[in-house]
Design an enzyme around this catalytic site. Structure first.
Site, PDB file in Angstrom:
ATOM      1  N   SER A   1     -11.001 -23.539 -16.244  1.00  0.00           N
ATOM      2  CA  SER A   1     -10.934 -24.932 -16.688  1.00  0.00           C
ATOM      3  C   SER A   1     -12.293 -25.617 -16.644  1.00  0.00           C
ATOM      4  CB  SER A   1      -9.937 -25.709 -15.826  1.00  0.00           C
ATOM      5  OG  SER A   1     -10.286 -25.604 -14.460  1.00  0.00           O
TER       6      SER A   1
ATOM      7  N   VAL B   1     -17.492 -17.435 -17.698  1.00  0.00           N
ATOM      8  CA  VAL B   1     -18.309 -16.485 -16.953  1.00  0.00           C
ATOM      9  C   VAL B   1     -18.722 -15.335 -17.880  1.00  0.00           C
ATOM     10  CG1 VAL B   1     -18.429 -14.961 -14.945  1.00  0.00           C
ATOM     11  CG2 VAL B   1     -17.039 -17.046 -14.854  1.00  0.00           C
TER      12      VAL B   1
ATOM     13  N   LYS C   1     -22.346 -18.331 -14.935  1.00  0.00           N
ATOM     14  CA  LYS C   1     -21.321 -19.355 -15.166  1.00  0.00           C
ATOM     15  C   LYS C   1     -21.934 -20.487 -15.973  1.00  0.00           C
ATOM     16  CE  LYS C   1     -18.218 -18.955 -11.157  1.00  0.00           C
ATOM     17  NZ  LYS C   1     -17.616 -19.717 -10.026  1.00  0.00           N
TER      18      LYS C   1
ATOM     19  N   ASP D   1     -10.564 -20.045   0.072  1.00  0.00           N
ATOM     20  CA  ASP D   1      -9.674 -19.438  -0.927  1.00  0.00           C
ATOM     21  C   ASP D   1      -9.806 -17.916  -0.900  1.00  0.00           C
ATOM     22  OD1 ASP D   1      -7.783 -19.462  -2.926  1.00  0.00           O
ATOM     23  OD2 ASP D   1      -9.209 -19.784  -4.547  1.00  0.00           O
TER      24      ASP D   1
END
Length: 555
Positions: free
Chosen positions: A134, A138, A152, A286
């Site tokens: 979003s 990459v 990125k 994460d």
């Protein structure tokens, strides 16, 4: 009626349509947005949507609203202290699902950011993006110096889109302020936290700094490798980082084919997590299998440092104390510690909280460790928090979510992974850090610094108090005091003060007379000094009697 910015009118209409489509028309009615509310017919959703659970409807709404709302849903999926488990399960399914933007546009953004073209920097550049999210895309590339990297590049106009959506969200939250009474969630605070995190994700410099910190953290480790960031080619909208060559942790079959020890790999993940939390108070928030690569039998690598957690020493110490109190089944200490971090701010339900805590501890205390799931325990704690409206600091919510994710990842690698594995590592890190000479010295140093700071601060605070007293700026609230008694007490104090002043004056005067060189020349001067001391003696006796009488009356 909610007043809106008309530049966002079309977006408000889109949001209203989607909310009505999934049966949330009551929100549109409550918002009563000017120019929107009365122009969209309120219709019943189809039977297919009616059959969905509330969690699924919310997930579908976020998916259709686009990237900003998908991110919001992903963040909300970590707040198990706020939302029920069925909603959390649905929000956890949210994934970035966006179309690719053209590589030509990506190259243009690269030039805008660096002033150099892609061909100036890279010997090779794969024009097919390896992933589209979003926020950005990459690409794989090879630097002129030969290093394989990933690049990125942020989406065009994504910052303007997200800021516009954030403005709309803030307006919606203001319109739903009455809803807080029904759901008891501080929507404003959630949006504030969401805005801070999302705006940081829009700046790739933050992710680069996080990666550099992790690189420093594990610089001497043989078990964890952190990819290098190429800062000279990194800007707000472009990030160039070393490409990790390995096997994704999610590819269990390939890991097994390589003959690597999955149990040992899971232990590395747990050990590295506690190193991050206990030694640095800074952790990868994460750690799902897609964000961890296995390099060999004894080494893993983290990627994607956009989401990190921070926990300060005070909160960590309280967390340690809570863990020890749970082991001792000391519910009162747990209650006290929860009050220390302002998790409990009401006395109304203390008895209920205490009873439920006691039950919770005893329920899990005697269960065999191999049968306990950390996720189950934390989910039960979150249910407890929601029931009693206990406020959980956001840093602890992030830590708890990370622990649940870590346990799930470890169980994928090692089905026999249990709470005892994590518990042993926790205890080892706790005592090593608490009683190491370095930690003891640091704690002593911090304590001394706090004392010195207090010593410096107290005189300044006293000066402020005295200055306010001098300027008559001090207000005293007097409640439930009998006025006549107060007047009597003030009169007694005034009398004692007056006698003390008279006594001091006579003593000082008599002393000066005695010390005078003329005392031997005039006998009356000597008598005056003697009379002065006699009077002061009498006044002193009267003052003592007055004080004793006052104390007697108080009793």
């Amino acid at each position: 009626m909610v007043m809106i910015s008309y530049k966002n009118l079309k977006r408000y209409r889109d949001i209203a349509h989607i909310l009505i489509k999934y049966g949330f028309s009551f929100i549109v009615e409550k918002l009563n947005i000017e120019g929107v509310a009365y122009r969209i017919p309120i219709t019943n959703p189809p039977e297919e949507i009616k059959a969905m659970s509330t969690g699924e409807k919310i997930r579908r709404v976020f998916e259709e609203l686009g990237p900003t709302y998908v991110k919001l849903g992903q963040i909300l999926s970590t707040r198990k202290d706020l939302l029920d488990q069925d909603i959390i399960d649905e929000l956890s399914k949210l994934r970035d699902s966006v179309e690719e933007f053209s590589t030509y546009t990506a190259r243009e953004i690269f030039i805008e950011e660096l002033g150099l073209s892609v061909d100036d920097v890279f010997a090779e550049f794969n024009n097919e993006p390896m992933a589209a999210a979003s926020i950005g895309q990459v690409y794989e590339a090879v630097l002129k110096s030969g290093e394989q990297v990933i690049v990125k590049i942020q989406r065009p106009n994504i910052e303007e889109t997200i800021k516009s959506d954030l403005e709309i969200l803030r307006t919606i939250v203001k319109g739903l302020k009455d809803l807080k009474k029904d759901i008891d969630i501080d929507l404003g605070q959630i949006i504030e936290e969401f805005q801070i995190q999302l705006l940081r994700e829009l700046d790739y410099n933050f992710e680069a700094i996080n990666a550099i910190k992790f690189k420093q953290m594990f610089k001497d480790s043989e078990m964890v490798y952190i990819p290098q960031v190429y800062s000279q080619f990194t800007t707000r909208r472009v990030l160039v980082m070393e490409k990790i060559i390995g096997v994704k942790l999610s590819d269990i079959d390939k890991i097994n084919k390589m003959g690597w020890d999955t149990k040992a790999i899971s232990e590395i993940g747990v050990k590295s997590f506690f190193k991050q939390v206990f030694e640095h108070g800074f952790f990868h928030a994460d750690p799902h299998p897609g964000n961890i690569f296995v390099l060999n039998n004894r080494c893993i690598s983290y990627i994607d440092f956009g989401m990190i957690g921070i926990i300060d020493k005070k909160t960590l110490n309280i967390l340690n104390e809570v863990a020890l109190a749970v082991i001792d089944k000391n519910v009162d200490k747990i209650m006290y510690l929860m009050m220390e971090i302002d998790a409990i701010d009401t006395e109304d339900e203390i008895a209920g909280i205490r009873q439920d805590l006691l039950y919770l501890i005893h329920y899990y205390y005697d269960v065999p460790l191999e049968k306990i799931s950390i996720g189950d325990i934390l989910n039960e704690i979150f249910r407890f928090f929601r029931t009693y409206k206990v406020t959980m600091p956001s840093q602890l919510a992030t830590l708890a979510k990370t622990v649940i994710t870590l346990e799930g990842t470890a169980r994928e690698l090692n089905p026999e992974f249990s709470v005892s594995s994590m518990g042993k590592e926790y205890i080892r890190y706790y005592y090593v850090n608490k009683f190491s000479p370095e930690r003891i010295f640091l704690n002593s140093k911090n304590s001394m610094e706090e004392i010195l700071l207090d010593l410096k601060t107290i005189p300044r605070q006293l000066r402020v108090i005295l200055r306010n007293l001098e300027k008559n700026k001090v207000k005293i609230n007097i409640e439930d005091i009998e006025v006549p008694r107060l007047e009597t007490r003030i009169a007694d104090l005034a009398t004692q003060l007056s006698l003390s002043l008279v006594l001091a004056s006579i003593v000082v005067g008599s002393s000066l007379i005695i010390a005078s060189p003329n005392i031997e020349k005039n006998v009356w001067i000597k008598y005056m000094a003697i009379i002065g001391f006699s009077i002061s003696f009498i006044i002193g006796i009267l003052l003592v009697i007055k004080i004793f009488r006052t104390q007697y009356k108080k009793k």
